[in-house]
Scaffold this active site. Structure first.
Site, PDB file in Angstrom:
ATOM      1  N   ASP A 281     -10.383  23.071  20.198  1.00  0.00           N
ATOM      2  CA  ASP A 281     -10.614  24.376  19.588  1.00  0.00           C
ATOM      3  C   ASP A 281     -10.942  25.368  20.685  1.00  0.00           C
ATOM      4  O   ASP A 281     -11.193  25.003  21.832  1.00  0.00           O
ATOM      5  CB  ASP A 281     -11.768  24.297  18.578  1.00  0.00           C
ATOM      6  N   SER A 282     -10.972  26.637  20.298  1.00  0.00           N
ATOM      7  CA  SER A 282     -11.338  27.684  21.248  1.00  0.00           C
ATOM      8  C   SER A 282     -12.828  27.663  21.541  1.00  0.00           C
ATOM      9  O   SER A 282     -13.269  28.141  22.592  1.00  0.00           O
ATOM     10  CB  SER A 282     -10.953  29.056  20.681  1.00  0.00           C
TER      11      SER A 282
ATOM     12  N   GLY B 254      -8.336  34.959  19.542  1.00  0.00           N
ATOM     13  CA  GLY B 254      -7.741  36.053  18.785  1.00  0.00           C
ATOM     14  C   GLY B 254      -7.471  37.296  19.588  1.00  0.00           C
ATOM     15  O   GLY B 254      -6.775  38.202  19.125  1.00  0.00           O
TER      16      GLY B 254
ATOM     17  N   CYS C 148      -7.885  25.074  15.396  1.00  0.00           N
ATOM     18  CA  CYS C 148      -7.959  26.523  15.593  1.00  0.00           C
ATOM     19  C   CYS C 148      -6.708  27.130  14.986  1.00  0.00           C
ATOM     20  O   CYS C 148      -5.591  26.748  15.371  1.00  0.00           O
ATOM     21  CB  CYS C 148      -8.056  26.842  17.082  1.00  0.00           C
TER      22      CYS C 148
ATOM     23  N   THR D 107      -5.546  30.294  15.236  1.00  0.00           N
ATOM     24  CA  THR D 107      -4.799  31.135  16.172  1.00  0.00           C
ATOM     25  C   THR D 107      -3.997  30.285  17.145  1.00  0.00           C
ATOM     26  O   THR D 107      -2.833  30.574  17.444  1.00  0.00           O
ATOM     27  CB  THR D 107      -5.760  32.058  16.941  1.00  0.00           C
TER      28      THR D 107
ATOM     29  N   CYS E 226      -9.760  30.823   9.919  1.00  0.00           N
ATOM     30  CA  CYS E 226     -10.359  30.586  11.238  1.00  0.00           C
ATOM     31  C   CYS E 226     -11.406  29.515  11.026  1.00  0.00           C
ATOM     32  O   CYS E 226     -12.239  29.627  10.111  1.00  0.00           O
ATOM     33  CB  CYS E 226     -10.985  31.857  11.804  1.00  0.00           C
TER      34      CYS E 226
END
Length: 265
Positions: free
Chosen positions: A11-12, A44, A75, A77, A192
């Site tokens: 994930d981010s 994002g 994630c 995005t 998200c």
């Protein structure tokens, strides 16, 4: 699958913990490696080309280092930008996290659905295609929240996040009826993985009740479909957690519930 499968969750930041939590419930005996790409957070704010250039080589490094049986891109995005290139580049199975537009529209009674995501997620062609293919008769409102992911991380870290800041991010999701009837928004897609971290506050601050659609349980079911049910009982391997920045973890007690009560190494 024979033996203990290794599941890599990327994930981010910390939002993917909401996906990890559901997978751990379904497969408590797996070995988990969680990687937060905080160097590139928030995703994002980046273009699709930038995300592809970042994630494809990063995933290759992580696959080489940890030899996962499956990779979860936790994630939205990241998923709507780079799932295709990742699957083309590597043979390991990838499970993505994409806006749950189909189940939201199927469940909506008013046929008014909002998708709450990062600006990048709601602008991607992948998301537009989901609407074209699965919105059925629904009117879909896309809401790009500039700061909600960062607010969710702040809240998890124990920082003060005001109700007003959250309301300003989610307010466009709530489209009132225009004909005096009840045809107002009744479902909001959490597009998200950070947003479920704030779910209790989202419910409390909403101007009227809606269904908040979290794809995490469906992602966990997909992982089980690919790896098979947990056949190793409670023989648990210690989970591992890494930040690409190399910073140390400071939230051990707050993070443990996402790892099934275990403290990540």
């Amino acid at each position: 699958m024979a033996g203990t499968p290794t599941i890599l969750v990327l994930d981010s930041g910390l939002g993917g913990l909401t996906v990890l939590r559901e997978i751990v419930k379904a497969l408590p005996g797996a070995r988990y490696v969680y990687v937060a790409d905080d160097v590139f957070f928030p995703y994002g704010h980046h273009s699709e080309d930038e995300i592809i250039a970042r994630v494809v080589p990063l995933a290759g490094e992580l696959i080489a280092a940890h030899a996962p049986d499956l990779v979860v891109i936790a994630c939205n995005t990241m998923s709507v930008s780079v799932l295709g290139p990742l699957r083309a580049a590597y043979s390991v199975p990838f499970v993505g996290t994409v806006p749950a537009i189909k189940p939201a529209c199927a469940a909506s009674k008013t046929k008014r659905v909002s998708v709450l995501g990062t600006r990048a997620t709601v602008q991607r062609e992948y998301t537009q295609a989901l609407i074209r293919n699965h919105a059925q008769a629904c009117t879909v409102t896309l809401v790009g929240a500039a700061n909600l992911a960062s607010l969710a991380e702040d809240a998890l870290r124990g920082k003060t996040v005001s109700d007003a800041d959250i309301v300003s991010e989610i307010a466009p999701c709530f489209v009132p009826a225009t004909d005096g009837g009840g045809l107002r928004t009744d479902a909001v897609v959490l597009a998200c993985t950070h947003y479920p971290l704030l779910l209790d506050r989202l419910i409390r601050l909403a101007p009227w009740p809606v269904a908040w659609i979290d794809p995490a349980p469906a992602i966990a079911r997909r992982v089980v479909d690919l790896l098979g049910p947990d056949s190793i009982g409670r023989h648990e391997s210690p989970p591992e957690m890494f930040f690409t920045s190399g910073r140390s973890r400071t939230l051990t007690n707050a993070l443990a519930p996402f790892f099934g009560g275990r403290v990540p190494a």
